[in-house]
Design a protein around this motif. Structure first.
Motif, PDB file in Angstrom:
ATOM      1  N   ALA A 142     -15.944  41.122  42.026  1.00 16.57           N
ATOM      2  CA  ALA A 142     -14.891  41.343  41.168  1.00 16.57           C
ATOM      3  C   ALA A 142     -14.773  40.363  39.888  1.00 16.57           C
ATOM      4  N   GLN A 143     -14.623  40.551  38.920  1.00 17.25           N
ATOM      5  CA  GLN A 143     -14.373  39.579  37.930  1.00 17.25           C
ATOM      6  C   GLN A 143     -13.318  40.032  36.985  1.00 17.25           C
ATOM      7  N   GLY A 144     -13.259  41.272  36.455  1.00 19.90           N
ATOM      8  CA  GLY A 144     -12.558  41.659  35.440  1.00 19.90           C
ATOM      9  C   GLY A 144     -11.044  41.859  35.834  1.00 19.90           C
ATOM     10  N   PRO A 145     -10.036  41.730  35.136  1.00 20.37           N
ATOM     11  CA  PRO A 145      -8.907  41.875  35.673  1.00 20.37           C
ATOM     12  C   PRO A 145      -8.435  43.273  36.492  1.00 20.37           C
ATOM     13  N   LYS A 146      -8.756  44.386  35.974  1.00 24.73           N
ATOM     14  CA  LYS A 146      -8.628  45.449  36.618  1.00 24.73           C
ATOM     15  C   LYS A 146      -9.139  45.531  37.855  1.00 24.73           C
ATOM     16  N   MET A 147     -10.311  45.046  38.087  1.00 26.16           N
ATOM     17  CA  MET A 147     -11.406  45.051  39.344  1.00 26.16           C
ATOM     18  C   MET A 147     -10.670  44.118  40.213  1.00 26.16           C
ATOM     19  N   LEU A 148     -10.241  42.881  39.780  1.00 27.81           N
ATOM     20  CA  LEU A 148      -9.634  41.937  40.757  1.00 27.81           C
ATOM     21  C   LEU A 148      -8.185  42.579  41.421  1.00 27.81           C
ATOM     22  N   GLY A 205     -24.223  41.434  49.267  1.00 29.48           N
ATOM     23  CA  GLY A 205     -23.220  40.744  48.512  1.00 29.48           C
ATOM     24  C   GLY A 205     -23.655  40.635  47.092  1.00 29.48           C
ATOM     25  N   VAL A 206     -23.549  41.931  46.460  1.00 29.42           N
ATOM     26  CA  VAL A 206     -22.952  43.141  46.858  1.00 29.42           C
ATOM     27  C   VAL A 206     -23.824  44.163  46.317  1.00 29.42           C
ATOM     28  N   THR A 207     -23.445  45.457  47.066  1.00 30.21           N
ATOM     29  CA  THR A 207     -24.212  46.714  46.418  1.00 30.21           C
ATOM     30  C   THR A 207     -23.253  47.415  45.672  1.00 30.21           C
ATOM     31  N   THR A 233     -20.065  54.960  34.517  1.00 31.35           N
ATOM     32  CA  THR A 233     -19.091  55.682  34.133  1.00 31.35           C
ATOM     33  C   THR A 233     -17.720  55.180  35.221  1.00 31.35           C
ATOM     34  N   LYS A 234     -16.456  54.852  34.626  1.00 31.76           N
ATOM     35  CA  LYS A 234     -15.135  54.817  35.351  1.00 31.76           C
ATOM     36  C   LYS A 234     -15.605  53.838  36.334  1.00 31.76           C
ATOM     37  N   PRO A 235     -15.928  52.542  36.322  1.00 31.64           N
ATOM     38  CA  PRO A 235     -16.256  51.668  37.608  1.00 31.64           C
ATOM     39  C   PRO A 235     -15.000  51.543  38.281  1.00 31.64           C
ATOM     40  N   VAL A 236     -13.925  51.499  38.004  1.00 33.92           N
ATOM     41  CA  VAL A 236     -12.798  51.064  38.754  1.00 33.92           C
ATOM     42  C   VAL A 236     -12.510  52.368  39.819  1.00 33.92           C
ATOM     43  N   SER A 237     -12.486  53.368  38.904  1.00 34.12           N
ATOM     44  CA  SER A 237     -12.116  54.700  40.047  1.00 34.12           C
ATOM     45  C   SER A 237     -13.280  54.913  40.941  1.00 34.12           C
ATOM     46  N   THR A 238     -14.668  54.594  40.475  1.00 25.24           N
ATOM     47  CA  THR A 238     -15.823  55.006  41.247  1.00 25.24           C
ATOM     48  C   THR A 238     -15.719  53.821  42.374  1.00 25.24           C
ATOM     49  N   PRO A 276     -19.212  46.868  41.033  1.00 25.64           N
ATOM     50  CA  PRO A 276     -19.365  48.057  40.103  1.00 25.64           C
ATOM     51  C   PRO A 276     -20.928  48.105  39.500  1.00 25.64           C
ATOM     52  N   GLY A 277     -21.686  46.970  40.035  1.00 30.37           N
ATOM     53  CA  GLY A 277     -22.972  46.970  39.384  1.00 30.37           C
ATOM     54  C   GLY A 277     -23.034  46.316  38.024  1.00 30.37           C
ATOM     55  N   ASP A 278     -24.162  46.308  37.316  1.00 30.53           N
ATOM     56  CA  ASP A 278     -24.087  45.812  36.003  1.00 30.53           C
ATOM     57  C   ASP A 278     -24.873  47.080  35.088  1.00 30.53           C
ATOM     58  N   THR A 336     -28.039  39.736  47.989  1.00 33.31           N
ATOM     59  CA  THR A 336     -27.593  40.583  46.733  1.00 33.31           C
ATOM     60  C   THR A 336     -28.392  41.561  46.793  1.00 33.31           C
ATOM     61  N   ASP A 337     -27.935  42.642  45.874  1.00 33.49           N
ATOM     62  CA  ASP A 337     -28.454  43.916  46.077  1.00 33.49           C
ATOM     63  C   ASP A 337     -29.038  44.223  44.393  1.00 33.49           C
ATOM     64  N   HIS A 338     -30.118  44.283  43.937  1.00 32.60           N
ATOM     65  CA  HIS A 338     -30.600  44.321  42.816  1.00 32.60           C
ATOM     66  C   HIS A 338     -31.855  45.277  42.914  1.00 32.60           C
ATOM     67  N   TYR A 339     -32.208  46.341  42.480  1.00 35.83           N
ATOM     68  CA  TYR A 339     -33.188  47.203  42.583  1.00 35.83           C
ATOM     69  C   TYR A 339     -34.768  46.694  42.201  1.00 35.83           C
ATOM     70  N   VAL A 393     -12.440  39.431  48.594  1.00 36.86           N
ATOM     71  CA  VAL A 393     -13.038  39.902  47.266  1.00 36.86           C
ATOM     72  C   VAL A 393     -14.150  38.508  47.008  1.00 36.86           C
ATOM     73  N   LEU A 394     -15.144  38.958  46.348  1.00 33.91           N
ATOM     74  CA  LEU A 394     -16.057  37.936  46.042  1.00 33.91           C
ATOM     75  C   LEU A 394     -16.253  37.842  44.492  1.00 33.91           C
ATOM     76  N   ILE A 395     -15.747  36.428  43.859  1.00 34.97           N
ATOM     77  CA  ILE A 395     -15.723  36.417  42.606  1.00 34.97           C
ATOM     78  C   ILE A 395     -16.685  35.246  42.204  1.00 34.97           C
ATOM     79  N   ASN A 396     -17.689  35.857  41.184  1.00 35.73           N
ATOM     80  CA  ASN A 396     -18.748  35.068  40.641  1.00 35.73           C
ATOM     81  C   ASN A 396     -18.239  33.998  39.708  1.00 35.73           C
ATOM     82  N   ALA A 397     -17.814  32.669  40.544  1.00 35.87           N
ATOM     83  CA  ALA A 397     -17.174  31.646  39.491  1.00 35.87           C
ATOM     84  C   ALA A 397     -16.954  30.587  40.741  1.00 35.87           C
TER      85      ALA A 397
HETATM   86  C1  LIG Z   1     -16.825  46.787  35.481  1.00 38.76           C
HETATM   87  C2  LIG Z   1     -16.425  45.370  35.177  1.00 38.76           C
HETATM   88  O1  LIG Z   1     -16.096  44.997  36.349  1.00 38.76           O
HETATM   89  P1  LIG Z   1     -16.464  43.667  36.746  1.00 38.76           P
HETATM   90  O2  LIG Z   1     -15.960  43.121  37.967  1.00 38.76           O
HETATM   91  O3  LIG Z   1     -15.899  42.456  35.623  1.00 38.76           O
HETATM   92  O4  LIG Z   1     -17.743  43.462  36.771  1.00 38.76           O
HETATM   93  C3  LIG Z   1     -18.885  42.278  36.810  1.00 38.76           C
HETATM   94  C4  LIG Z   1     -19.459  42.092  38.229  1.00 38.76           C
HETATM   95  O5  LIG Z   1     -18.324  41.892  39.285  1.00 38.76           O
HETATM   96  C5  LIG Z   1     -20.187  43.260  38.519  1.00 38.76           C
HETATM   97  O6  LIG Z   1     -21.360  43.189  37.494  1.00 38.76           O
HETATM   98  C6  LIG Z   1     -20.798  43.095  39.919  1.00 38.76           C
HETATM   99  O7  LIG Z   1     -21.671  44.178  40.530  1.00 38.76           O
HETATM  100  C7  LIG Z   1     -21.763  41.616  39.858  1.00 38.76           C
HETATM  101  N1  LIG Z   1     -22.354  41.319  41.080  1.00 38.76           N
HETATM  102  C8  LIG Z   1     -23.446  41.837  41.540  1.00 38.76           C
HETATM  103  N2  LIG Z   1     -23.988  42.838  40.887  1.00 38.76           N
HETATM  104  C9  LIG Z   1     -25.302  43.528  41.325  1.00 38.76           C
HETATM  105  O8  LIG Z   1     -25.757  44.629  40.848  1.00 38.76           O
HETATM  106  N3  LIG Z   1     -25.890  42.805  42.244  1.00 38.76           N
HETATM  107  C10 LIG Z   1     -25.324  41.953  43.145  1.00 38.76           C
HETATM  108  O9  LIG Z   1     -25.864  41.633  44.258  1.00 38.76           O
HETATM  109  C11 LIG Z   1     -24.169  41.415  42.814  1.00 38.76           C
HETATM  110  C12 LIG Z   1     -23.461  40.516  43.333  1.00 38.76           C
HETATM  111  C13 LIG Z   1     -22.119  39.876  42.928  1.00 38.76           C
HETATM  112  C14 LIG Z   1     -21.614  38.921  43.626  1.00 38.76           C
HETATM  113  C15 LIG Z   1     -20.386  38.591  43.179  1.00 38.76           C
HETATM  114  C16 LIG Z   1     -19.648  39.059  42.214  1.00 38.76           C
HETATM  115  O10 LIG Z   1     -18.469  38.626  41.818  1.00 38.76           O
HETATM  116  C17 LIG Z   1     -20.447  39.986  41.334  1.00 38.76           C
HETATM  117  C18 LIG Z   1     -21.605  40.459  41.800  1.00 38.76           C
HETATM  118  C19 LIG Z   1     -15.517  45.344  34.169  1.00 38.76           C
HETATM  119  O11 LIG Z   1     -15.618  45.592  33.032  1.00 38.76           O
HETATM  120  N4  LIG Z   1     -14.157  45.333  34.783  1.00 38.76           N
HETATM  121  C20 LIG Z   1     -13.068  45.544  33.671  1.00 38.76           C
HETATM  122  C21 LIG Z   1     -12.997  46.885  33.070  1.00 38.76           C
HETATM  123  C22 LIG Z   1     -12.879  48.059  33.891  1.00 38.76           C
HETATM  124  C23 LIG Z   1     -13.005  49.245  33.128  1.00 38.76           C
HETATM  125  O12 LIG Z   1     -14.028  49.699  32.827  1.00 38.76           O
HETATM  126  N5  LIG Z   1     -11.903  50.077  33.003  1.00 38.76           N
HETATM  127  C24 LIG Z   1     -11.846  51.247  32.608  1.00 38.76           C
HETATM  128  C25 LIG Z   1     -12.237  52.471  33.555  1.00 38.76           C
HETATM  129  C26 LIG Z   1     -11.175  52.498  34.645  1.00 38.76           C
HETATM  130  C27 LIG Z   1     -11.844  53.461  35.620  1.00 38.76           C
HETATM  131  O13 LIG Z   1     -12.857  53.265  35.855  1.00 38.76           O
HETATM  132  O14 LIG Z   1     -11.173  54.613  36.051  1.00 38.76           O
HETATM  133  C28 LIG Z   1     -10.652  51.720  31.898  1.00 38.76           C
HETATM  134  O15 LIG Z   1      -9.657  50.771  32.158  1.00 38.76           O
HETATM  135  O16 LIG Z   1     -10.396  52.628  31.126  1.00 38.76           O
HETATM  136  C29 LIG Z   1     -11.846  44.830  34.310  1.00 38.76           C
HETATM  137  O17 LIG Z   1     -11.836  44.845  35.466  1.00 38.76           O
HETATM  138  O18 LIG Z   1     -10.619  44.858  33.664  1.00 38.76           O
END
Ligand SMILES: C[C@H](OP(=O)(O)OC[C@@H](O)[C@@H](O)[C@@H](O)Cn1c2nc(=O)[nH]c(=O)c-2cc2ccc(O)cc21)C(=O)N[C@@H](CCC(=O)N[C@@H](CCC(=O)O)C(=O)O)C(=O)O
Length: 320
Positions: free
Chosen positions: A152-158, A61-63, A108-113, A94-96, A34-37, A168-172
């Motif tokens: 990824a966990q969110g729908p757009k990220m998945l 897993g994951v930066t 900002t804009k985690p998906v495009s980033t 996308p980090g947290d 894992t990668d946390h500062y 894909v690595l899903i925290n579930a």
């Molecule tokens: C950003 C977030 O994505 P998410 O995948 O749900 O984020 C939750 C976690 O996956 C995320 O915090 C990861 O970094 C957490 N994480 C770790 N995070 C860490 O910081 N360190 C780790 O070591 C780590 C390990 C890890 C392992 C597996 C795993 O599944 C997640 C892990 C989210 O809110 N997504 C939504 C919304 C996306 C969004 O913001 N959309 C906007 C912007 C669109 C754009 O970006 O262009 C829009 O639609 O307008 C979505 O997917 O639908």
């Protein structure tokens, strides 16, 4: 089913390297760090692990693409690939928000980033030059593809992960979560002209295995408390959990009442947010995840009451 194992670099790195070597010896194919500062640096940990192992694939897993510019990550993963003789994998997510608030980084804009960062990785790792003129020189341009996995966990990220990533690595930890996630991953894969089978679906679980079932469950409770506290209402509903249990656990954790939080974790929460038990109890649970479309089982924290013992027990599950 492939097997991976996760380590958080918050303990002595030589101990982690030994545990990864043990994991390699009992049949694990992937090690994810894992990668946390606020923990030890992920790449220094990976370098030591690479030196201590021969076959296990390894990577962050994951930066994320915010704390390091993507070109810096590309150089780091290409270096890891060189020192590990071609075993590097790159997990990117996308980090947290809490992390970036603490670091004063605008999130900002985690998906495009994520999408843009994967483009940069693929360009640089193939020896190419980005639009801005960045190019890897000092590290061997990596000819073979370094697999890119997306946390990824969110729908757009998945969906994005299905489209642009190799895995894909899903925290579930529960098949219900994969029933919800896999159609989204498949939709993304198809948009890129791929099949779902082209994407390694990693279940990044909260694992706790022991010869004694109760001991295994108890070791997982604090981890489950944190996961449940951070779970949004739709996830609680999916698992038939009482509304507000996330706030209740979050409140206990916020005031440091970890005993109270552990006491509030019942079997329903363990079932929803972890895979716990003896090796015999593990086998059907992993089978159910595999039947649900999971292709890599990642044994995540706590792994068990005694990590070394638990890795050996997971070896029995892998061999079964
Ligand atoms: C950003 C977030 O994505 P998410 O995948 O749900 O984020 C939750 C976690 O996956 C995320 O915090 C990861 O970094 C957490 N994480 C770790 N995070 C860490 O910081 N360190 C780790 O070591 C780590 C390990 C890890 C392992 C597996 C795993 O599944 C997640 C892990 C989210 O809110 N997504 C939504 C919304 C996306 C969004 O913001 N959309 C906007 C912007 C669109 C754009 O970006 O262009 C829009 O639609 O307008 C979505 O997917 O639908």
């Amino acid at each position: 089913m492939k097997f991976g194992i996760e380590f958080v670099p918050n303990e002595p790195l030589d101990k982690i390297a030994k545990l990864v070597k043990l994991a390699e010896d009992v049949g694990f194919e992937y090690a994810w760090i894992t990668d946390h500062y606020n923990n030890k640096n992920v790449y220094e940990a990976l370098a030591l692990i690479a030196d201590a192992t021969e076959t296990i694939k390894l990577g962050p897993g994951v930066t994320n693409p915010y704390v390091r510019a993507p070109a810096i990550t590309a150089a780091a993963i290409a270096t890891l690939d060189e020192i590990s003789n071609g075993r590097a994998t790159l997990g990117i997510g996308p980090g947290d928000k809490a992390t970036f608030d603490a670091l004063g980084i605008e999130w900002t804009k985690p998906v495009s980033t994520i999408r843009d960062s994967v483009d940069v990785f693929r360009t640089l790792l193939a020896g190419g030059k980005t639009a801005g003129g960045a190019q890897l020189g000092g590290v061997k341009a990596v000819q073979e593809l370094i697999p890119i996995y997306q946390g990824a966990q969110g729908p757009k990220m998945l969906e994005t992960a299905g489209e642009i990533a190799d895995g894909v690595l899903i925290n579930a930890s529960n098949p219900k979560d994969y029933a919800a996630a896999i159609p989204l991953i498949e939709k993304g894969a198809k948009a890129a002209g791929k099949a779902l089978t082209d994407v390694d679906v990693g279940a990044y679980t909260a694992t706790s295995i022991a010869a004694d079932s109760a001991k295994a469950a108890n070791a997982a409770k604090i981890v489950v408390a944190f996961i449940a506290a951070g779970s949004p209402p739709p996830v609680l509903e999916r698992h038939g959990l009482p509304a507000g249990i996330n706030e209740k656990l979050g409140g206990l954790i916020a005031k440091g009442d970890f005993g109270g939080a552990i006491g509030a974790v019942d079997d329903a929460l363990l079932e929803a947010f972890s895979v716990v038990g003896t090796p015999e109890e593990f086998i059907p649970k992993i089978k159910a995840l595999e039947e649900g479309g999971v292709t890599q089982y990642v044994a995540g924290s706590p792994i068990g009451p005694n990590k070394e013992e638990s890795i050996k027990l997971l070896g029995e599950v892998i061999a079964s």
